[in-house]
Motif scaffolding. Structure first.
Motif, mmCIF file in Angstrom:
data_model
loop_
_atom_site.group_PDB
_atom_site.id
_atom_site.type_symbol
_atom_site.label_atom_id
_atom_site.label_comp_id
_atom_site.label_asym_id
_atom_site.label_seq_id
_atom_site.Cartn_x
_atom_site.Cartn_y
_atom_site.Cartn_z
ATOM 1 N N VAL A 21 0.833 -1.199 0.000
ATOM 2 C CA VAL A 21 0.000 0.000 0.000
ATOM 3 C C VAL A 21 0.864 1.244 0.000
ATOM 4 C CG1 VAL A 21 -1.654 1.333 1.354
ATOM 5 C CG2 VAL A 21 -1.988 -1.125 1.053
ATOM 6 N N GLN A 22 1.935 1.207 0.824
ATOM 7 C CA GLN A 22 2.787 2.375 0.919
ATOM 8 C C GLN A 22 3.579 2.625 -0.358
ATOM 9 O OE1 GLN A 22 5.088 1.491 4.427
ATOM 10 N NE2 GLN A 22 3.682 2.643 5.761
ATOM 11 N N SER A 23 3.771 1.600 -1.224
ATOM 12 C CA SER A 23 4.552 1.789 -2.450
ATOM 13 C C SER A 23 3.687 2.210 -3.626
ATOM 14 C CB SER A 23 5.298 0.493 -2.791
ATOM 15 O OG SER A 23 4.364 -0.531 -3.122
ATOM 16 N N GLN A 24 2.418 2.482 -3.412
ATOM 17 C CA GLN A 24 1.526 2.934 -4.467
ATOM 18 C C GLN A 24 1.128 4.379 -4.235
ATOM 19 O OE1 GLN A 24 -1.711 0.154 -4.302
ATOM 20 N NE2 GLN A 24 -0.738 -1.266 -5.738
ATOM 21 N N GLU A 55 2.315 11.465 -0.423
ATOM 22 C CA GLU A 55 3.593 12.048 -0.808
ATOM 23 C C GLU A 55 4.770 11.181 -0.386
ATOM 24 O OE1 GLU A 55 3.625 15.868 0.981
ATOM 25 O OE2 GLU A 55 2.233 16.773 -0.461
ATOM 26 N N THR A 56 4.595 10.479 0.756
ATOM 27 C CA THR A 56 5.715 9.704 1.297
ATOM 28 C C THR A 56 6.034 8.473 0.463
ATOM 29 O OG1 THR A 56 4.129 8.543 2.731
ATOM 30 C CG2 THR A 56 5.277 10.466 3.657
ATOM 31 N N THR A 90 8.261 16.476 -5.013
ATOM 32 C CA THR A 90 8.070 15.610 -3.823
ATOM 33 C C THR A 90 6.879 16.042 -2.988
ATOM 34 O OG1 THR A 90 9.617 16.994 -2.571
ATOM 35 C CG2 THR A 90 10.529 15.055 -3.690
ATOM 36 N N THR A 91 6.332 17.205 -3.281
ATOM 37 C CA THR A 91 5.152 17.672 -2.543
ATOM 38 C C THR A 91 4.003 17.884 -3.497
ATOM 39 O OG1 THR A 91 5.858 19.981 -2.743
ATOM 40 C CG2 THR A 91 6.549 18.798 -0.762
ATOM 41 N N PRO A 118 6.794 5.161 -7.415
ATOM 42 C CA PRO A 118 6.266 3.961 -8.079
ATOM 43 C C PRO A 118 5.564 4.328 -9.392
ATOM 44 C CG PRO A 118 4.761 4.682 -6.378
ATOM 45 C CD PRO A 118 5.946 5.597 -6.272
ATOM 46 N N ALA A 119 5.295 3.318 -10.209
ATOM 47 C CA ALA A 119 4.641 3.532 -11.482
ATOM 48 C C ALA A 119 3.150 3.764 -11.267
ATOM 49 C CB ALA A 119 4.852 2.336 -12.395
#
Length: 478
Positions: A21-24, A55-56, A90-91, A118-119
C-alpha cells in the motif's frame, strides 16, 4: 508451535500488505492552465497542475512524465512530451511547465501524468485544441494576381505560390500543414469550400485560402482572388513582384499572368521575342501586355509599369567653352527625394561642393552624381567638359595645313557653328564619300592623318543650322 508459525506468517502478510500500500500512489486528473494551445516559434509554454498521494510513497528517483494523446484523445500511441528530473517533485500539488511538439494539429488532444517510482498513471485531461503555428504570416496565391478568368463550361485552378514572391513565406514549405479554401459571401463573411493545396473554381466569386489551425486564430492567410467566367475574350490584372511603381535598383520585377495553356508578352504593343511563359522579368518601365490562351477562350491584360527612380536635368552642354576670366555655373534640377549631390573634376571629388549647382572657373572634365536617399535608392549622373573658348574667326576657312606646327592645323570655323549651337557639320572627300559628321563640332577636323595621294586634296563641307545651309570646299596643304 504450529500456532506460533501461523502467527509469524500472518504478521509477514500484514507487513507485505502494508508495504505494498505504501509503495503505491494515486495521481489526480491534471488541471490545465489553458483552454487551447496555439503554439508557435514565438510562444510555446503551457502549465498543468496535478496532485498525488501519499507524498511519502514517491521514491527518491521518481520522475513525472506528461503523455500526449493523438488528435482524437486516444492514448494508444501516446507521446511523451515532458520528463521531470529525478526527485524534482516531492510535494503535492505540483505544477509542470511544458511545450508542445511542432506536429500538433487537432481539436481533441488530452494529456495525462505518469510517475516512474512507483509507477502510476492519471486519467486523461479534458480535451483541448492544439496547433503549432509553424507558419503564421500572410502568403500569396495565384502569383498575387487579384483577378482570374475561366472559359464558360471550364474551370480555373487556384494554387498556393511556392516559393512565390521574395517576401512570400509559402506554407507549402512545411509538410505538416493543411489548408482550407473559402468563398466570400460579403465584405466580412465567407463560407468553407474545401481543403487542399489547390482549388478548382467553376463558379464566379472571390476566393482565399487559410492554413488550417482549427479554432486557433492565425495570420496565415492568402490574398483574395476574384474569379469570373468569360463567354468571349475576357481580361484580368497583371501583378508586379516589386509593385508598381517599382525600384529598378532592387533588380528586375517579375510580371505574372494567370494560369493558362500558352502566353505571349508584349511591350508598348510589340511582341517580345521568346516571352512565352507565365512570368516575364524586366527592369524597364513601359506598357506591358500579355495574351493568355485558356483553351476554349483567350484573355488579355496590360500594365503600365513605372520606375520609382527620378528624373534630373542639367543646364550645361556636354562641351562648354570658357573665355579667360569667365565662369560657368552648372545647375541640376531634379525631382529626387532628399537628393544628395557629389561633384567631380577630372575624376576627383570636389571637396565641400554638395549643392545642386557649382560655379566653374577652370577647364577640365566635370561630373555630378545625384543620389536619391529616401525611398528607392537610385542615382543619376551628368558628365560634361569645360574647354578654352575657340577663337571667334569671322569666316569659314577654305584652307588648312595639318603639319603639326600649331598654326592652322585644324579647320577652325566661327563660334556660331561650333559645339553647343545645334549645328550639323558634314565633310566629304573628292569622291563624295562622307568622312566626318557631327552636331557638336569642336574645331578638331581632321582627327587623323590626311592621305596625300593627291598633291593638295580637296574636301567639301556642308553646314546646316536653323534651316539654313552653307556649302564650300577645304583644300588641305602640306
Amino acid at each position: 508451535m504450529r500456532n506460533f508459525k501461523h502467527l509469524i506468517i500472518g504478521l509477514c502478510l500484514v507487513f507485505l500488505s502494508i508495504s505494498k500500500v505504501q509503495s503505491q500512489i494515486v495521481i489526480s486528473t491534471p488541471t490545465l492552465g489553458f483552454t487551447q494551445a496555439c503554439a508557435g516559434p514565438s510562444f510555446n509554454s503551457y502549465n498543468a497542475t496535478f496532485s498525488f498521494s501519499p507524498e511519502t510513497s514517491v521514491g527518491a528517483t521518481n520522475q513525472f512524465l506528461i503523455e500526449l494523446s493523438d488528435p482524437t484523445g486516444d492514448f494508444t500511441n501516446a507521446q511523451v512530451i515532458y520528463t521531470s528530473a529525478q526527485g524534482e517533485f516531492t510535494t503535492s500539488p505540483a505544477t509542470i511547465t511544458f511545450a508542445f511538439p511542432d506536429t500538433v494539429a487537432g481539436e481533441n488532444y488530452r494529456i495525462r501524468i505518469k510517475s516512474t517510482s512507483p509507477a502510476a498513471t492519471s486519467t486523461g485531461s479534458v480535451p483541448f485544441p492544439a496547433y503549432y503555428k509553424i507558419q503564421d504570416s500572410p502568403f500569396t496565391i495565384n502569383n498575387l494576381i487579384e483577378t482570374a478568368v475561366y472559359c464558360a463550361g471550364s474551370s480555373y485552378l487556384l494554387t498556393i505560390d511556392n516559393p512565390g514572391g521574395p517576401d512570400n513565406d509559402s506554407p507549402l514549405q512545411y509538410d505538416s500543414l493543411t489548408f482550407n479554401w473559402y468563398k466570400e459571401t460579403s465584405a466580412t463573411t465567407s463560407v468553407f469550400v474545401t481543403s487542399g493545396e489547390t482549388l478548382s473554381v467553376s463558379e464566379p466569386g472571390t476566393y482565399f485560402c487559410e492554413t488550417n489551425y482549427g479554432s486557433c486564430s492565425s495570420n496565415s492567410y492568402s490574398n483574395r482572388v476574384t474569379v469570373s467566367e468569360s463567354t468571349t475574350n475576357g481580361s484580368f490584372e497583371i501583378s508586379s513582384s516589386l509593385g508598381n511603381p517599382f525600384c529598378a535598383t532592387d533588380g528586375p520585377t517579375t510580371l505574372s499572368a494567370l494560369n493558362g495553356n500558352s502566353y505571349q508578352w508584349f511591350k508598348d504593343g510589340d511582341a517580345i521575342s521568346g516571352a512565352t511563359n507565365q512570368m516575364y522579368q524586366t527592369n524597364e518601365s513601359g506598357t506591358y501586355s500579355v495574351t493568355v490562351d485558356l483553351g476554349d477562350c483567350s484573355v488579355s491584360a496590360s500594365i503600365t509599369l513605372e520606375n520609382t527612380g527620378f528624373t534630373s536635368s542639367i543646364d550645361v552642354q556636354e562641351v562648354n567653352m570658357l573665355n579667360e576670366g569667365e565662369t560657368l555655373t552648372a545647375t541640376v534640377t531634379t525631382d529626387a527625394v532628399s537628393p544628395q549631390f557629389t561633384w567631380y573634376k577630372n575624376g576627383t571629388v570636389i571637396t565641400g561642393q554638395t549643392s545642386n549647382s557649382y560655379t566653374i572657373g577652370q577647364t577640365g572634365n566635370y561630373r555630378v552624381v545625384i543620389n536619391q536617399t529616401s525611398g528607392c535608392n537610385a542615382s543619376n549622373e551628368f558628365a560634361f567638359k569645360v574647354i578654352e573658348a575657340f577663337p571667334d574667326v569671322p569666316n569659314i576657312p577654305n584652307i588648312i595645313s595639318p603639319n603639326g606646327d600649331g598654326v592652322n592645323d585644324t579647320w577652325v570655323i566661327p563660334q556660331m557653328y561650333t559645339t553647343g549651337t545645334s549645328t550639323d557639320v558634314t565633310i566629304f572627300n573628292s569622291s563624295g564619300k562622307k568622312v566626318f559628321e557631327t552636331s557638336d563640332y569642336l574645331n578638331n577636323w581632321p582627327q587623323s592623318q590626311i592621305d596625300f595621294n593627291q598633291v593638295n586634296p580637296v574636301y567639301y563641307y556642308v553646314i546646316e543650322k536653323d534651316g539654313q545651309t552653307k556649302k564650300g570646299s577645304i583644300t588641305v596643304l602640306k
